[in-house]
Design a protein around this motif. Structure first.
Motif, PDB file in Angstrom:
ATOM      1  N   GLN A   1       0.853  -0.984   0.038  1.00 52.25           N
ATOM      2  CA  GLN A   1       0.033  -0.047   0.131  1.00 52.25           C
ATOM      3  C   GLN A   1       0.945   1.335   0.058  1.00 52.25           C
ATOM      4  N   THR A   2       0.520   2.241  -0.781  1.00 50.54           N
ATOM      5  CA  THR A   2       1.035   3.242  -1.009  1.00 50.54           C
ATOM      6  C   THR A   2       0.302   4.655  -0.550  1.00 50.54           C
ATOM      7  N   GLN A   3       0.892   5.347  -0.081  1.00 44.18           N
ATOM      8  CA  GLN A   3      -0.073   6.641   0.295  1.00 44.18           C
ATOM      9  C   GLN A   3       0.817   7.967   0.080  1.00 44.18           C
ATOM     10  N   TRP A   4       0.214   8.758  -0.896  1.00 43.75           N
ATOM     11  CA  TRP A   4       0.952  10.160  -1.262  1.00 43.75           C
ATOM     12  C   TRP A   4       0.158  11.114  -0.233  1.00 43.75           C
ATOM     13  N   ARG A   5       0.799  12.139   0.274  1.00 40.67           N
ATOM     14  CA  ARG A   5       0.109  13.012   1.329  1.00 40.67           C
ATOM     15  C   ARG A   5       0.831  14.419   0.870  1.00 40.67           C
ATOM     16  N   ALA A   6      -0.078  15.656   0.946  1.00 44.67           N
ATOM     17  CA  ALA A   6       0.512  17.055   0.754  1.00 44.67           C
ATOM     18  C   ALA A   6      -0.413  17.812   1.981  1.00 44.67           C
ATOM     19  N   GLU A   7       0.572  18.502   2.655  1.00 43.91           N
ATOM     20  CA  GLU A   7      -0.052  19.088   3.781  1.00 43.91           C
ATOM     21  C   GLU A   7       0.442  20.452   3.815  1.00 43.91           C
ATOM     22  N   LEU A   8      -0.371  21.470   4.048  1.00 48.24           N
ATOM     23  CA  LEU A   8      -0.251  22.996   4.295  1.00 48.24           C
ATOM     24  C   LEU A   8      -0.583  23.389   5.758  1.00 48.24           C
ATOM     25  N   ILE A   9       0.462  24.038   6.492  1.00 50.00           N
ATOM     26  CA  ILE A   9       0.247  24.433   7.703  1.00 50.00           C
ATOM     27  C   ILE A   9       0.332  26.143   7.881  1.00 50.00           C
ATOM     28  N   ARG A  10      -0.238  26.369   8.402  1.00 53.76           N
ATOM     29  CA  ARG A  10      -0.254  28.006   8.885  1.00 53.76           C
ATOM     30  C   ARG A  10      -0.571  28.012  10.531  1.00 53.76           C
ATOM     31  N   ALA A  11       0.410  28.695  11.251  1.00 54.43           N
ATOM     32  CA  ALA A  11       0.254  28.980  12.614  1.00 54.43           C
ATOM     33  C   ALA A  11       1.055  30.186  12.965  1.00 54.43           C
ATOM     34  N   GLY A  12       0.429  31.163  13.321  1.00 57.16           N
ATOM     35  CA  GLY A  12       1.074  32.472  13.799  1.00 57.16           C
ATOM     36  C   GLY A  12       1.869  32.863  12.624  1.00 57.16           C
ATOM     37  N   GLN A  13       3.324  33.292  12.687  1.00 54.29           N
ATOM     38  CA  GLN A  13       4.145  33.388  11.630  1.00 54.29           C
ATOM     39  C   GLN A  13       4.756  32.257  10.871  1.00 54.29           C
ATOM     40  N   ARG A  14       4.303  31.126  11.350  1.00 52.75           N
ATOM     41  CA  ARG A  14       5.005  29.939  10.809  1.00 52.75           C
ATOM     42  C   ARG A  14       4.237  29.211   9.530  1.00 52.75           C
ATOM     43  N   ARG A  15       4.974  28.924   8.513  1.00 54.75           N
ATOM     44  CA  ARG A  15       4.129  28.328   7.234  1.00 54.75           C
ATOM     45  C   ARG A  15       4.951  27.127   6.904  1.00 54.75           C
ATOM     46  N   ALA A  16       4.105  25.995   6.764  1.00 58.68           N
ATOM     47  CA  ALA A  16       4.851  25.072   6.155  1.00 58.68           C
ATOM     48  C   ALA A  16       4.187  24.316   5.065  1.00 58.68           C
ATOM     49  N   LEU A  17       4.870  23.751   4.103  1.00 57.51           N
ATOM     50  CA  LEU A  17       4.376  22.941   3.067  1.00 57.51           C
ATOM     51  C   LEU A  17       5.209  21.543   3.296  1.00 57.51           C
ATOM     52  N   ARG A  18       4.424  20.464   3.144  1.00 55.43           N
ATOM     53  CA  ARG A  18       5.089  19.175   3.119  1.00 55.43           C
ATOM     54  C   ARG A  18       4.195  18.364   2.203  1.00 55.43           C
ATOM     55  N   ALA A  19       5.166  17.586   1.708  1.00 55.80           N
ATOM     56  CA  ALA A  19       4.895  16.448   0.664  1.00 55.80           C
ATOM     57  C   ALA A  19       5.651  15.014   1.098  1.00 55.80           C
ATOM     58  N   SER A  20       4.708  13.833   0.848  1.00 53.62           N
ATOM     59  CA  SER A  20       5.645  12.703   1.168  1.00 53.62           C
ATOM     60  C   SER A  20       4.751  11.602   0.642  1.00 53.62           C
ATOM     61  N   VAL A  21       5.625  10.571   0.563  1.00 48.14           N
ATOM     62  CA  VAL A  21       5.059   9.344  -0.181  1.00 48.14           C
ATOM     63  C   VAL A  21       5.462   8.202   0.836  1.00 48.14           C
ATOM     64  N   ASP A  22       4.674   7.489   1.418  1.00 43.90           N
ATOM     65  CA  ASP A  22       4.837   6.221   2.268  1.00 43.90           C
ATOM     66  C   ASP A  22       4.547   4.902   1.631  1.00 43.90           C
ATOM     67  N   HIS A  23       5.432   3.952   1.878  1.00 47.02           N
ATOM     68  CA  HIS A  23       4.914   2.605   1.074  1.00 47.02           C
ATOM     69  C   HIS A  23       5.049   1.320   2.164  1.00 47.02           C
ATOM     70  N   SER A  24       3.796   0.695   2.379  1.00 49.98           N
ATOM     71  CA  SER A  24       4.134  -0.637   3.294  1.00 49.98           C
ATOM     72  C   SER A  24       4.061  -1.825   2.397  1.00 49.98           C
ATOM     73  N   TRP A  25       5.521  -2.192   2.470  1.00 51.70           N
ATOM     74  CA  TRP A  25       5.373  -3.235   1.519  1.00 51.70           C
ATOM     75  C   TRP A  25       4.659  -4.452   1.973  1.00 51.70           C
TER      76      TRP A  25
ATOM     77  N   TRP B   1       9.463  15.696   1.950  1.00 52.47           N
ATOM     78  CA  TRP B   1      10.126  16.938   1.523  1.00 52.47           C
ATOM     79  C   TRP B   1       9.122  18.172   2.461  1.00 52.47           C
ATOM     80  N   GLU B   2       9.830  19.092   2.871  1.00 47.39           N
ATOM     81  CA  GLU B   2       9.158  20.165   3.959  1.00 47.39           C
ATOM     82  C   GLU B   2       9.953  21.370   3.743  1.00 47.39           C
ATOM     83  N   ARG B   3       9.200  22.621   3.160  1.00 50.72           N
ATOM     84  CA  ARG B   3       9.651  23.965   3.149  1.00 50.72           C
ATOM     85  C   ARG B   3       8.932  24.638   4.165  1.00 50.72           C
ATOM     86  N   LEU B   4       9.655  25.105   5.179  1.00 48.17           N
ATOM     87  CA  LEU B   4       9.209  25.757   6.409  1.00 48.17           C
ATOM     88  C   LEU B   4       9.757  27.266   6.382  1.00 48.17           C
ATOM     89  N   HIS B   5       8.838  28.261   6.767  1.00 50.75           N
ATOM     90  CA  HIS B   5       9.290  29.646   6.514  1.00 50.75           C
ATOM     91  C   HIS B   5       8.727  30.044   8.024  1.00 50.75           C
TER      92      HIS B   5
END
Length: 136
Positions: free
Chosen positions: A76-100, A114-118
Motif C-alpha cells: 500500500q502506497t500513500q501520497w500526502r500533501a499538507e499545508l500548515i499556518r500557525a502564527g508566523q509559521r508556514r509549512a508545506l510538506r509532501a511525502s510518499v509512504d509505502h508499506s511493502w 520533503w518540507e519547506r518551512l518559513h
C-alpha cells in the motif's frame, strides 16, 4: 463543549467536529477548534481523502491535508500533501509512504518526504528518508 457529526455510505465518509474550550486557570484565552474531513473510495484499490482544521483563540492556526492511497500487488502506497499556518509559521510538506507486502517472516515500510518551512523571515527546506522493518 464538543460536537461531532459523521456520515458514511459505500464510497463516502465525511464528518465535522467542533470544540470550544475556556481556560480554567484564566492564564490563556478561550479557543475554538473545527475539523472537517472526507474520504472517497474510487475503486477497490484507490482512496482520496482531505482534512481541514482551524483553531481560533490561543494557539491559532490552520491546516489542510490531501491524501491518495493505493493498494497494489506490491503493498500500500500513500501520497500526502499538507499545508500548515500557525502564527508566523508556514509549512508545506509532501511525502510518499509505502508499506511493502508483509509475510510471516516480517514487515518493511519506506518513506520519502520533503518540507519547506518559513518562520520569522527565514526559509528552510529538508528531505526526509525512512526505512522501518521488523522480523517475526
Amino acid at each position: 463543549m464538543n460536537w461531532r457529526a459523521e456520515w458514511s455510505a459505500r464510497q463516502w465518509q465525511v464528518g465535522v467536529a467542533a470544540e470550544v474550550a475556556d481556560s480554567l486557570s484564566g492564564l490563556s484565552s478561550a479557543s475554538t477548534f473545527v475539523n472537517a474531513f472526507g474520504r472517497y473510495r474510487l475503486n477497490a484499490r484507490d482512496n482520496l481523502a482531505a482534512n481541514f482544521a482551524l483553531r481560533a483563540g490561543s494557539a491559532a492556526g490552520q491546516t489542510a491535508q490531501f491524501t491518495w492511497s493505493r493498494r497494489s500487488d506490491w503493498g500500500q502506497t500513500q501520497w500526502r500533501a499538507e499545508l500548515i499556518r500557525a502564527g508566523q509559521r508556514r509549512a508545506l510538506r509532501a511525502s510518499v509512504d509505502h508499506s511493502w507486502l508483509e509475510d510471516t517472516s516480517g514487515t518493511l515500510a519506506t518513506s520519502l518526504g520533503w518540507e519547506r518551512l518559513h518562520e520569522q523571515g527565514l526559509t528552510s527546506q529538508a528531505w526526509n528518508i525512512g526505512v522501518v522493518g521488523g522480523l517475526r
